[in-house]
Design a protein around this motif. Sequence first.
Motif, mmCIF file in Angstrom:
data_model
loop_
_atom_site.group_PDB
_atom_site.id
_atom_site.type_symbol
_atom_site.label_atom_id
_atom_site.label_comp_id
_atom_site.label_asym_id
_atom_site.label_seq_id
_atom_site.Cartn_x
_atom_site.Cartn_y
_atom_site.Cartn_z
ATOM 1 N N PHE A 61 0.850 -1.184 0.000
ATOM 2 C CA PHE A 61 0.000 0.000 0.000
ATOM 3 C C PHE A 61 0.885 1.233 0.000
ATOM 4 C CE2 PHE A 61 0.580 -1.140 4.454
ATOM 5 C CZ PHE A 61 0.853 0.073 5.071
ATOM 6 N N ALA A 62 0.282 2.377 -0.234
ATOM 7 C CA ALA A 62 0.998 3.656 -0.222
ATOM 8 C C ALA A 62 0.127 4.675 0.497
ATOM 9 C CB ALA A 62 1.297 4.113 -1.639
ATOM 10 N N ARG A 63 0.782 5.625 1.156
ATOM 11 C CA ARG A 63 0.073 6.722 1.817
ATOM 12 C C ARG A 63 0.750 8.022 1.439
ATOM 13 N NH1 ARG A 63 -0.697 3.469 6.843
ATOM 14 N NH2 ARG A 63 -2.796 2.718 6.519
ATOM 15 N N ASP A 64 -0.043 9.049 1.318
ATOM 16 C CA ASP A 64 0.439 10.378 0.978
ATOM 17 C C ASP A 64 0.455 11.240 2.242
ATOM 18 O OD1 ASP A 64 -0.420 13.329 0.147
ATOM 19 O OD2 ASP A 64 0.675 12.421 -1.525
ATOM 20 N N LEU A 65 1.602 11.839 2.548
ATOM 21 C CA LEU A 65 1.735 12.662 3.747
ATOM 22 C C LEU A 65 0.695 13.778 3.769
ATOM 23 C CD1 LEU A 65 3.219 13.528 6.344
ATOM 24 C CD2 LEU A 65 4.829 14.777 4.877
ATOM 25 N N ALA A 66 0.544 14.487 2.661
ATOM 26 C CA ALA A 66 -0.407 15.608 2.618
ATOM 27 C C ALA A 66 -1.834 15.140 2.909
ATOM 28 C CB ALA A 66 -0.333 16.313 1.263
ATOM 29 N N GLU A 67 -2.199 13.974 2.413
ATOM 30 C CA GLU A 67 -3.539 13.438 2.687
ATOM 31 C C GLU A 67 -3.677 13.036 4.160
ATOM 32 O OE1 GLU A 67 -6.261 13.411 0.677
ATOM 33 O OE2 GLU A 67 -4.950 14.603 -0.614
ATOM 34 N N CYS A 68 -2.648 12.396 4.708
ATOM 35 C CA CYS A 68 -2.689 11.985 6.117
ATOM 36 C C CYS A 68 -2.754 13.182 7.056
ATOM 37 C CB CYS A 68 -1.470 11.124 6.456
ATOM 38 S SG CYS A 68 -1.545 9.469 5.738
ATOM 39 N N THR B 265 -6.168 14.114 8.361
ATOM 40 C CA THR B 265 -6.910 13.100 9.120
ATOM 41 C C THR B 265 -6.473 13.107 10.579
ATOM 42 O OG1 THR B 265 -5.321 11.295 8.842
ATOM 43 C CG2 THR B 265 -6.871 11.666 7.020
ATOM 44 N N GLU B 266 -7.030 12.175 11.348
ATOM 45 C CA GLU B 266 -6.657 12.044 12.758
ATOM 46 C C GLU B 266 -5.238 11.509 12.934
ATOM 47 O OE1 GLU B 266 -8.670 7.656 13.554
ATOM 48 O OE2 GLU B 266 -9.780 9.458 14.112
ATOM 49 N N ARG B 267 -4.581 11.139 11.862
ATOM 50 C CA ARG B 267 -3.168 10.736 11.946
ATOM 51 C C ARG B 267 -2.267 11.930 12.248
ATOM 52 N NH1 ARG B 267 -1.482 5.686 9.932
ATOM 53 N NH2 ARG B 267 -3.227 4.379 9.356
ATOM 54 N N ARG C 10 1.379 10.562 11.628
ATOM 55 C CA ARG C 10 1.740 9.159 11.809
ATOM 56 C C ARG C 10 1.323 8.366 10.580
ATOM 57 N NH1 ARG C 10 -0.260 9.552 18.092
ATOM 58 N NH2 ARG C 10 1.628 10.605 18.832
ATOM 59 N N LEU C 11 2.296 8.128 9.724
ATOM 60 C CA LEU C 11 2.020 7.457 8.451
ATOM 61 C C LEU C 11 1.799 5.955 8.615
ATOM 62 C CD1 LEU C 11 4.588 9.442 6.324
ATOM 63 C CD2 LEU C 11 2.105 9.547 6.120
ATOM 64 N N LEU C 12 2.516 5.344 9.539
ATOM 65 C CA LEU C 12 2.327 3.925 9.852
ATOM 66 C C LEU C 12 2.037 3.794 11.335
ATOM 67 C CD1 LEU C 12 5.265 2.206 7.921
ATOM 68 C CD2 LEU C 12 2.842 2.224 7.292
ATOM 69 N N LEU C 13 1.043 2.991 11.661
ATOM 70 C CA LEU C 13 0.644 2.744 13.049
ATOM 71 C C LEU C 13 0.606 1.241 13.312
ATOM 72 C CD1 LEU C 13 -2.243 5.359 13.239
ATOM 73 C CD2 LEU C 13 -0.076 5.461 14.492
ATOM 74 N N LYS C 14 0.372 0.884 14.540
ATOM 75 C CA LYS C 14 0.301 -0.526 14.937
ATOM 76 C C LYS C 14 -0.666 -1.305 14.049
ATOM 77 C CE LYS C 14 -0.518 -3.511 18.894
ATOM 78 N NZ LYS C 14 -0.852 -3.578 20.323
ATOM 79 N N GLU C 15 -1.785 -0.700 13.724
ATOM 80 C CA GLU C 15 -2.811 -1.385 12.917
ATOM 81 C C GLU C 15 -2.307 -1.766 11.524
ATOM 82 O OE1 GLU C 15 -5.191 2.431 11.022
ATOM 83 O OE2 GLU C 15 -5.684 1.795 13.043
ATOM 84 N N ASP C 16 -1.200 -1.186 11.087
ATOM 85 C CA ASP C 16 -0.639 -1.513 9.780
ATOM 86 C C ASP C 16 0.212 -2.783 9.791
ATOM 87 O OD1 ASP C 16 -1.726 0.725 8.285
ATOM 88 O OD2 ASP C 16 -0.355 1.973 9.455
ATOM 89 N N ASN C 17 0.431 -3.345 10.985
ATOM 90 C CA ASN C 17 1.104 -4.646 11.145
ATOM 91 C C ASN C 17 2.509 -4.701 10.544
ATOM 92 O OD1 ASN C 17 -1.089 -5.929 12.511
ATOM 93 N ND2 ASN C 17 -2.155 -5.940 10.543
ATOM 94 N N MET C 18 3.271 -3.626 10.722
ATOM 95 C CA MET C 18 4.646 -3.595 10.236
ATOM 96 C C MET C 18 5.667 -3.867 11.347
ATOM 97 S SD MET C 18 4.623 -3.149 6.992
ATOM 98 C CE MET C 18 6.335 -2.746 6.748
ATOM 99 N N GLY C 19 5.231 -3.859 12.599
ATOM 100 C CA GLY C 19 6.158 -4.072 13.706
ATOM 101 C C GLY C 19 6.832 -2.799 14.183
ATOM 102 N N PHE C 20 6.540 -1.675 13.544
ATOM 103 C CA PHE C 20 7.051 -0.366 13.936
ATOM 104 C C PHE C 20 6.060 0.681 13.445
ATOM 105 C CE2 PHE C 20 8.806 -1.396 9.779
ATOM 106 C CZ PHE C 20 8.575 -0.253 9.033
ATOM 107 N N SER C 21 6.175 1.892 13.961
ATOM 108 C CA SER C 21 5.389 2.996 13.408
ATOM 109 C C SER C 21 6.348 4.022 12.823
ATOM 110 C CB SER C 21 4.462 3.616 14.457
ATOM 111 O OG SER C 21 5.177 4.054 15.589
ATOM 112 N N PHE C 22 5.849 4.811 11.876
ATOM 113 C CA PHE C 22 6.659 5.778 11.155
ATOM 114 C C PHE C 22 5.920 7.108 11.133
ATOM 115 C CE2 PHE C 22 7.908 7.923 7.204
ATOM 116 C CZ PHE C 22 9.284 7.968 7.380
#
Length: 129
Positions: free
Chosen positions: A2-9, A12-14, A27-39
């Motif tokens: 998947f991809a996320r755009d900083l300006a779009e995030c 939002t509540e991110r 917060r572009l990546l969170l726990k719910e994204d199942n990556m093992g880290f957040s970004f």
Amino acid sequence: MFARDLAECEKTERRVVSPDGNWETTRLLLKEDNMGFSFHITTIYEGKDFDMHYKNHLESVYCISGEGEVESRETGQKHQIKPGVVYVLDKHDAHTLRAFKELKLACVFNPPVTGKEVHNSEGAYEILD
């Protein structure tokens, strides 16, 4: 994949702005994204400084732009922050972060944050499920 755009995030509540007016983060990546880290992409406003102590998380921080320093509250050792520098809080280090010029930082947290955390009185994030 998947991809996320900083300006779009940022719309939002991110996007979280600190109640004390020191910083904001998206917060572009969170726990719910199942990556093992957040970004996160974090901005520390010019002239701001504050104490943090991530007792429950390890963090690495890469400077995209700005100038500042991070100081170990345990040893007093200071590290200059400028574009291209990464600093690593690998021992749950109590630290003071200072922004001489507005800092734009890319931050990675392990374990990942959920997005609902706020700094407690010690400057730490609690572990939330």
